[in-house]
Design an enzyme around this catalytic site. Structure first.
Site, PDB file in Angstrom:
ATOM      1  N   GLY A  24       0.746  -1.206   0.143  1.00 48.13           N
ATOM      2  CA  GLY A  24       0.011   0.046   0.052  1.00 48.13           C
ATOM      3  C   GLY A  24       0.797   1.398   0.026  1.00 48.13           C
ATOM      4  O   GLY A  24       0.496   2.393  -0.573  1.00 48.13           O
ATOM      5  N   ASP A  25       1.947   1.510   0.689  1.00 52.46           N
ATOM      6  CA  ASP A  25       2.799   2.432   0.665  1.00 52.46           C
ATOM      7  C   ASP A  25       3.279   2.617  -0.869  1.00 52.46           C
ATOM      8  O   ASP A  25       3.272   3.823  -1.063  1.00 52.46           O
ATOM      9  CB  ASP A  25       4.134   2.431   1.670  1.00 52.46           C
ATOM     10  CG  ASP A  25       5.220   3.376   1.575  1.00 52.46           C
ATOM     11  OD1 ASP A  25       4.778   4.194   2.006  1.00 52.46           O
ATOM     12  OD2 ASP A  25       6.401   2.871   1.278  1.00 52.46           O
ATOM     13  N   ALA A  26       3.736   1.708  -1.559  1.00 54.93           N
ATOM     14  CA  ALA A  26       4.048   2.082  -2.696  1.00 54.93           C
ATOM     15  C   ALA A  26       3.131   2.290  -3.907  1.00 54.93           C
ATOM     16  O   ALA A  26       3.156   3.378  -4.507  1.00 54.93           O
ATOM     17  CB  ALA A  26       4.704   0.431  -3.364  1.00 54.93           C
TER      18      ALA A  26
END
Length: 148
Positions: free
Chosen positions: A34-36
């Site tokens: 999700g960060d990416a």
């Protein structure tokens, strides 16, 4: 023009990746993904606002990509999440991370991790349209999204 691109599915097909049940992924694995995805969305927004030097693009992205901003986004989405999404968010928020928050409170860092887990979950579930809907709503409600 192609619509409904299922990037995760295309990646799995191209590289012969397994497709296990996303509900079995650890919340920190979901947050990692999700960060990416969050970063890709923000970078796309910033680049589309105008072609500038890389350092200016980075400065433009920093206002969105930090634990405080992400915590604000998830707080703004409180009434928009389904029960399933709330459960994924809580799993991510409550996960025991072995990294410390940089320039953020522990509370904001955990909320940001929960948001990232939710985005990772939706992405790996091929629900990109839902990610974009939530991001647009959250960024708009926090005032982070400039309406041009």
């Amino acid at each position: 023009m192609e619509t409904g691109i299922d990037m995760p599915e295309k990646i799995r097909d191209a590289f012969g990746c397994a497709n296990p049940d996303v509900r079995t992924y650890s919340p920190l694995a979901l947050a990692y993904m999700g960060d990416a995805v969050y970063d890709l969305i923000i970078r796309t927004i910033v680049v589309e606002q105008g072609n500038r030097a890389a350092n200016l693009l980075h400065r433009g992205a920093v206002r969105y990509v930090n634990a405080g901003a992400q915590a604000s986004v998830i707080e703004a989405l409180g009434d928009c999440l389904t029960k399933e999404e709330e459960a994924v968010y809580r799993r991510g928020r409550n996960a025991k991370s072995h990294t410390a928050a940089k320039n953020a409170s522990i509370e904001d860092y955990r909320k940001a991790t929960g948001l990232e887990a939710l985005i990772g979950y939706l992405y790996l579930s091929d629900r990109t349209d839902r990610i974009l809907e939530l991001m647009r709503t959250g960024l708009s409600r926090t005032g982070l999204l400039r309406q041009e």
